[in-house]
Design a protein around this motif. Structure first.
Motif, PDB file in Angstrom:
ATOM      1  N   LYS A  30      29.942 -13.182  16.101  1.00 23.69           N
ATOM      2  CA  LYS A  30      28.716 -13.907  15.776  1.00 23.69           C
ATOM      3  C   LYS A  30      27.466 -13.038  15.910  1.00 23.69           C
ATOM      4  O   LYS A  30      26.344 -13.547  15.987  1.00 23.69           O
ATOM      5  N   GLN A  31      27.658 -11.730  15.961  1.00 23.90           N
ATOM      6  CA  GLN A  31      26.539 -10.791  15.993  1.00 23.90           C
ATOM      7  C   GLN A  31      26.456 -10.061  14.656  1.00 23.90           C
ATOM      8  O   GLN A  31      27.468  -9.828  14.006  1.00 23.90           O
ATOM      9  N   LEU A  32      25.239  -9.703  14.284  1.00 25.30           N
ATOM     10  CA  LEU A  32      25.028  -9.000  13.027  1.00 25.30           C
ATOM     11  C   LEU A  32      24.173  -7.771  13.306  1.00 25.30           C
ATOM     12  O   LEU A  32      23.057  -7.882  13.797  1.00 25.30           O
ATOM     13  N   GLU A  33      24.729  -6.607  13.008  1.00 23.61           N
ATOM     14  CA  GLU A  33      24.009  -5.351  13.183  1.00 23.61           C
ATOM     15  C   GLU A  33      23.746  -4.748  11.807  1.00 23.61           C
ATOM     16  O   GLU A  33      24.590  -4.817  10.917  1.00 23.61           O
ATOM     17  N   THR A  34      22.583  -4.141  11.662  1.00 20.11           N
ATOM     18  CA  THR A  34      22.218  -3.491  10.408  1.00 20.11           C
ATOM     19  C   THR A  34      22.029  -2.004  10.665  1.00 20.11           C
ATOM     20  O   THR A  34      21.305  -1.614  11.592  1.00 20.11           O
ATOM     21  N   MET A  35      22.680  -1.182   9.842  1.00 11.75           N
ATOM     22  CA  MET A  35      22.644   0.264  10.026  1.00 11.75           C
ATOM     23  C   MET A  35      22.245   0.947   8.723  1.00 11.75           C
ATOM     24  O   MET A  35      22.628   0.500   7.632  1.00 11.75           O
ATOM     25  N   GLN A  36      21.489   2.014   8.838  1.00 15.52           N
ATOM     26  CA  GLN A  36      21.208   2.878   7.692  1.00 15.52           C
ATOM     27  C   GLN A  36      22.048   4.139   7.832  1.00 15.52           C
ATOM     28  O   GLN A  36      22.202   4.682   8.936  1.00 15.52           O
ATOM     29  N   ILE A  37      22.609   4.621   6.729  1.00 18.47           N
ATOM     30  CA  ILE A  37      23.492   5.781   6.772  1.00 18.47           C
ATOM     31  C   ILE A  37      23.086   6.798   5.720  1.00 18.47           C
ATOM     32  O   ILE A  37      22.705   6.441   4.597  1.00 18.47           O
ATOM     33  N   PHE A  38      23.133   8.081   6.123  1.00 20.79           N
ATOM     34  CA  PHE A  38      22.994   9.210   5.209  1.00 20.79           C
ATOM     35  C   PHE A  38      24.260  10.049   5.349  1.00 20.79           C
ATOM     36  O   PHE A  38      24.639  10.409   6.471  1.00 20.79           O
ATOM     37  N   HIS A  39      24.908  10.365   4.236  1.00 16.94           N
ATOM     38  CA  HIS A  39      26.167  11.123   4.272  1.00 16.94           C
ATOM     39  C   HIS A  39      26.109  12.241   3.247  1.00 16.94           C
ATOM     40  O   HIS A  39      25.826  12.004   2.068  1.00 16.94           O
ATOM     41  N   GLU A  91      26.782  13.317   8.755  1.00 17.30           N
ATOM     42  CA  GLU A  91      26.152  12.027   8.514  1.00 17.30           C
ATOM     43  C   GLU A  91      25.295  11.605   9.696  1.00 17.30           C
ATOM     44  O   GLU A  91      25.478  12.082  10.823  1.00 17.30           O
ATOM     45  N   ARG A  92      24.375  10.727   9.381  1.00 21.04           N
ATOM     46  CA  ARG A  92      23.456  10.186  10.388  1.00 21.04           C
ATOM     47  C   ARG A  92      23.353   8.690  10.190  1.00 21.04           C
ATOM     48  O   ARG A  92      23.182   8.215   9.064  1.00 21.04           O
ATOM     49  N   LEU A  93      23.497   7.942  11.281  1.00 18.50           N
ATOM     50  CA  LEU A  93      23.365   6.492  11.251  1.00 18.50           C
ATOM     51  C   LEU A  93      22.247   6.079  12.185  1.00 18.50           C
ATOM     52  O   LEU A  93      22.102   6.646  13.286  1.00 18.50           O
ATOM     53  N   MET A  94      21.464   5.072  11.761  1.00 21.56           N
ATOM     54  CA  MET A  94      20.362   4.557  12.565  1.00 21.56           C
ATOM     55  C   MET A  94      20.429   3.041  12.602  1.00 21.56           C
ATOM     56  O   MET A  94      20.624   2.405  11.562  1.00 21.56           O
ATOM     57  N   SER A  95      20.281   2.482  13.788  1.00 21.33           N
ATOM     58  CA  SER A  95      20.242   1.022  13.891  1.00 21.33           C
ATOM     59  C   SER A  95      18.887   0.518  13.407  1.00 21.33           C
ATOM     60  O   SER A  95      17.853   1.115  13.697  1.00 21.33           O
ATOM     61  N   LEU A  96      18.921  -0.562  12.658  1.00 27.96           N
ATOM     62  CA  LEU A  96      17.687  -1.150  12.129  1.00 27.96           C
ATOM     63  C   LEU A  96      17.328  -2.455  12.827  1.00 27.96           C
ATOM     64  O   LEU A  96      16.287  -3.043  12.532  1.00 27.96           O
ATOM     65  N   ASN A  97      18.200  -2.923  13.712  1.00 29.59           N
ATOM     66  CA  ASN A  97      17.872  -4.109  14.517  1.00 29.59           C
ATOM     67  C   ASN A  97      18.476  -3.917  15.908  1.00 29.59           C
ATOM     68  O   ASN A  97      19.311  -3.046  16.128  1.00 29.59           O
ATOM     69  N   GLY A  98      18.031  -4.739  16.838  1.00 28.06           N
ATOM     70  CA  GLY A  98      18.532  -4.624  18.202  1.00 28.06           C
ATOM     71  C   GLY A  98      18.016  -3.367  18.888  1.00 28.06           C
ATOM     72  O   GLY A  98      16.982  -2.808  18.513  1.00 28.06           O
ATOM     73  N   ALA A  99      18.754  -2.912  19.893  1.00 25.22           N
ATOM     74  CA  ALA A  99      18.360  -1.719  20.642  1.00 25.22           C
ATOM     75  C   ALA A  99      18.367  -0.497  19.723  1.00 25.22           C
ATOM     76  O   ALA A  99      19.307  -0.310  18.957  1.00 25.22           O
ATOM     77  N   PRO A 100      17.317   0.321  19.765  1.00 27.25           N
ATOM     78  CA  PRO A 100      17.288   1.504  18.895  1.00 27.25           C
ATOM     79  C   PRO A 100      18.357   2.518  19.301  1.00 27.25           C
ATOM     80  O   PRO A 100      18.602   2.744  20.499  1.00 27.25           O
ATOM     81  N   ARG A 101      19.015   3.091  18.325  1.00 26.90           N
ATOM     82  CA  ARG A 101      20.001   4.139  18.597  1.00 26.90           C
ATOM     83  C   ARG A 101      20.274   4.901  17.313  1.00 26.90           C
ATOM     84  O   ARG A 101      20.081   4.389  16.216  1.00 26.90           O
ATOM     85  N   GLU A 102      20.724   6.125  17.481  1.00 26.53           N
ATOM     86  CA  GLU A 102      21.094   6.966  16.357  1.00 26.53           C
ATOM     87  C   GLU A 102      22.427   7.638  16.671  1.00 26.53           C
ATOM     88  O   GLU A 102      22.721   7.959  17.827  1.00 26.53           O
ATOM     89  N   ILE A 103      23.215   7.859  15.628  1.00 23.38           N
ATOM     90  CA  ILE A 103      24.478   8.567  15.751  1.00 23.38           C
ATOM     91  C   ILE A 103      24.478   9.674  14.708  1.00 23.38           C
ATOM     92  O   ILE A 103      24.261   9.410  13.518  1.00 23.38           O
ATOM     93  N   VAL A 104      24.697  10.904  15.145  1.00 18.95           N
ATOM     94  CA  VAL A 104      24.764  12.054  14.248  1.00 18.95           C
ATOM     95  C   VAL A 104      26.153  12.652  14.373  1.00 18.95           C
ATOM     96  O   VAL A 104      26.585  13.013  15.477  1.00 18.95           O
ATOM     97  N   ARG A 105      26.857  12.746  13.245  1.00 18.39           N
ATOM     98  CA  ARG A 105      28.228  13.247  13.242  1.00 18.39           C
ATOM     99  C   ARG A 105      28.335  14.473  12.357  1.00 18.39           C
ATOM    100  O   ARG A 105      27.735  14.545  11.288  1.00 18.39           O
ATOM    101  N   ASP A 106      29.150  15.436  12.799  1.00 20.25           N
ATOM    102  CA  ASP A 106      29.585  16.512  11.924  1.00 20.25           C
ATOM    103  C   ASP A 106      31.073  16.737  12.170  1.00 20.25           C
ATOM    104  O   ASP A 106      31.731  15.899  12.804  1.00 20.25           O
ATOM    105  N   ALA A 107      31.616  17.842  11.687  1.00 20.06           N
ATOM    106  CA  ALA A 107      33.058  18.057  11.790  1.00 20.06           C
ATOM    107  C   ALA A 107      33.515  18.275  13.222  1.00 20.06           C
ATOM    108  O   ALA A 107      34.698  18.108  13.532  1.00 20.06           O
ATOM    109  N   ASN A 108      32.596  18.626  14.106  1.00 15.07           N
ATOM    110  CA  ASN A 108      32.989  19.008  15.459  1.00 15.07           C
ATOM    111  C   ASN A 108      32.631  18.005  16.538  1.00 15.07           C
ATOM    112  O   ASN A 108      33.360  17.864  17.518  1.00 15.07           O
ATOM    113  N   GLU A 109      31.503  17.318  16.392  1.00 18.31           N
ATOM    114  CA  GLU A 109      31.073  16.464  17.488  1.00 18.31           C
ATOM    115  C   GLU A 109      30.313  15.245  16.996  1.00 18.31           C
ATOM    116  O   GLU A 109      29.888  15.164  15.842  1.00 18.31           O
ATOM    117  N   VAL A 110      30.154  14.303  17.930  1.00 18.45           N
ATOM    118  CA  VAL A 110      29.379  13.085  17.693  1.00 18.45           C
ATOM    119  C   VAL A 110      28.297  13.028  18.758  1.00 18.45           C
ATOM    120  O   VAL A 110      28.589  13.115  19.951  1.00 18.45           O
TER     121      VAL A 110
END
Length: 324
Positions: free
Chosen positions: A54-63, A72-91
């Protein structure tokens, strides 16, 4: 009473049915291969929603794919702010509200929308039924529905909608044994083939004033035999990875086992408990479609977790013991 043998038309009908079923499975396979290729080969940007509990999260993604490697990079657009950056080696996960950055090496079973499928699709046939559904419109694009239905109670099912032109996964439903939706990912906006500048892949925060937590070295390729193992597994599950990891905020090394059937994956973490330190969890727990179970075995805490039914976690986790 003498039973009448089936006539020739019955055999023809049966043959046509078997043939059409095989052709439908082959067509579904082709679409899954197209989805896999699109997720790893295309540049795209968009906004997607993730619905669970019953939760809805919205994310923006660049790949972006460059030199056969994805970033790739993901950013939360609602709720607590957070970012996730991924490449072949790490997150890298940036949590500004917690003033922290967590860095982990790529998880052995790591898959994330829209790249959720395994490389070896032929491994799915024995434990899932693959069929094609109708075409529908998702985020203004025509999408082909692919249905993945498990053959037992130890796995979840999927409904996948792939862009007809590119193969990119536009929507994914994760289903329980009664076909109820447990989780849903869906693009609401997507630009396939977009030119992704380097600035779009860079984190929006430097992390200079944050506390950084890292794994202590890359220990993913440990060749030693596991010290622990699960003695009972659902059919089709096998040990796919074994590593010893020094996880962020953990003093003791953690042995990590990954069991998979090619689509579903279950992780088992074995950690020696420090004296006077209470376990971070005990017994079963659930968050969305992810089930977990933690138990003590002597001086060790065994935590089993996976995006699988609770019965699967209990079946595997309850059989973990030291290798003799």
């Amino acid at each position: 009473m003498i039973s009448r043998l089936p006539d020739r038309s019955a055999f023809i009908f049966l043959g046509l049915f078997v043939c059409s079923t095989a052709m439908a499975a082959d067509a579904a396979h082709e679409w899954l291969m197209k989805i896999n290729h699109a997720a790893s080969a295309l540049d795209y940007e968009g906004i997607f929603v993730y619905q669970h509990d019953k939760q809805l999260e919205t994310m923006q993604i660049f790949h972006k794919v460059e030199n056969n490697s994805s970033r790739e990079r993901l950013m939360s657009l609602n709720g607590a702010p957070r970012e996730i950056v991924r490449d072949a080696n790490e997150v890298r996960c940036y949590w500004p509200d917690k003033n922290s950055v967590m860095v982990e090496y790529r998880k052995a079973e790591g898959k994330a929308f829209p790249s959720i499928l395994p490389e070896r699709l032929q491994d799915l046939d024995e434990y899932y039924t693959l069929t094609l559904g109708n075409t529908e419109r998702i985020t203004g694009r025509v999408a082909q529905l692919v249905i993945i239905k498990p053959t037992d109670q130890y796995r979840y099912g999927y409904r996948l909608w792939a862009d007809v032109d590119s193969g990119l996964l536009l929507k994914a439903d994760l289903l329980d044994n009664q076909d109820a939706v447990l989780e849903q990912f869906m693009f609401t906006q997507v630009n396939i083939g977009a030119k992704i500048p380097a600035s779009a892949l860079a984190p929006g925060m430097t992390g200079k004033s944050m506390v950084w937590y890292r794994e202590d070295g890359d220990t993913r390729n440990v060749s030693d035999k596991p010290g622990w193992s699960a003695s009972q597994l659902p059919k089709g599950f096998r040990l796919s990875a074994h590593m010893t990891r020094r996880l962020p905020m953990r003093k003791q090394p953690v042995e990590h086992l990954v069991y998979t059937d090619g689509l579903a994956a279950v992780s088992v973490f074995i950690e020696k408990q420090e004296k006077g330190v209470k376990p971070f969890m005990q017994g079963p727990s659930r968050m969305g479609a992810v089930h977990a179970m933690s138990a003590q075995s002597g001086d060790y805490q065994i935590t089993t977790v996976g995006e699988v039914p609770a019965a699967t976690v209990a079946f595997i986790g309850g059989s973990v013991s030291p290798v003799k």
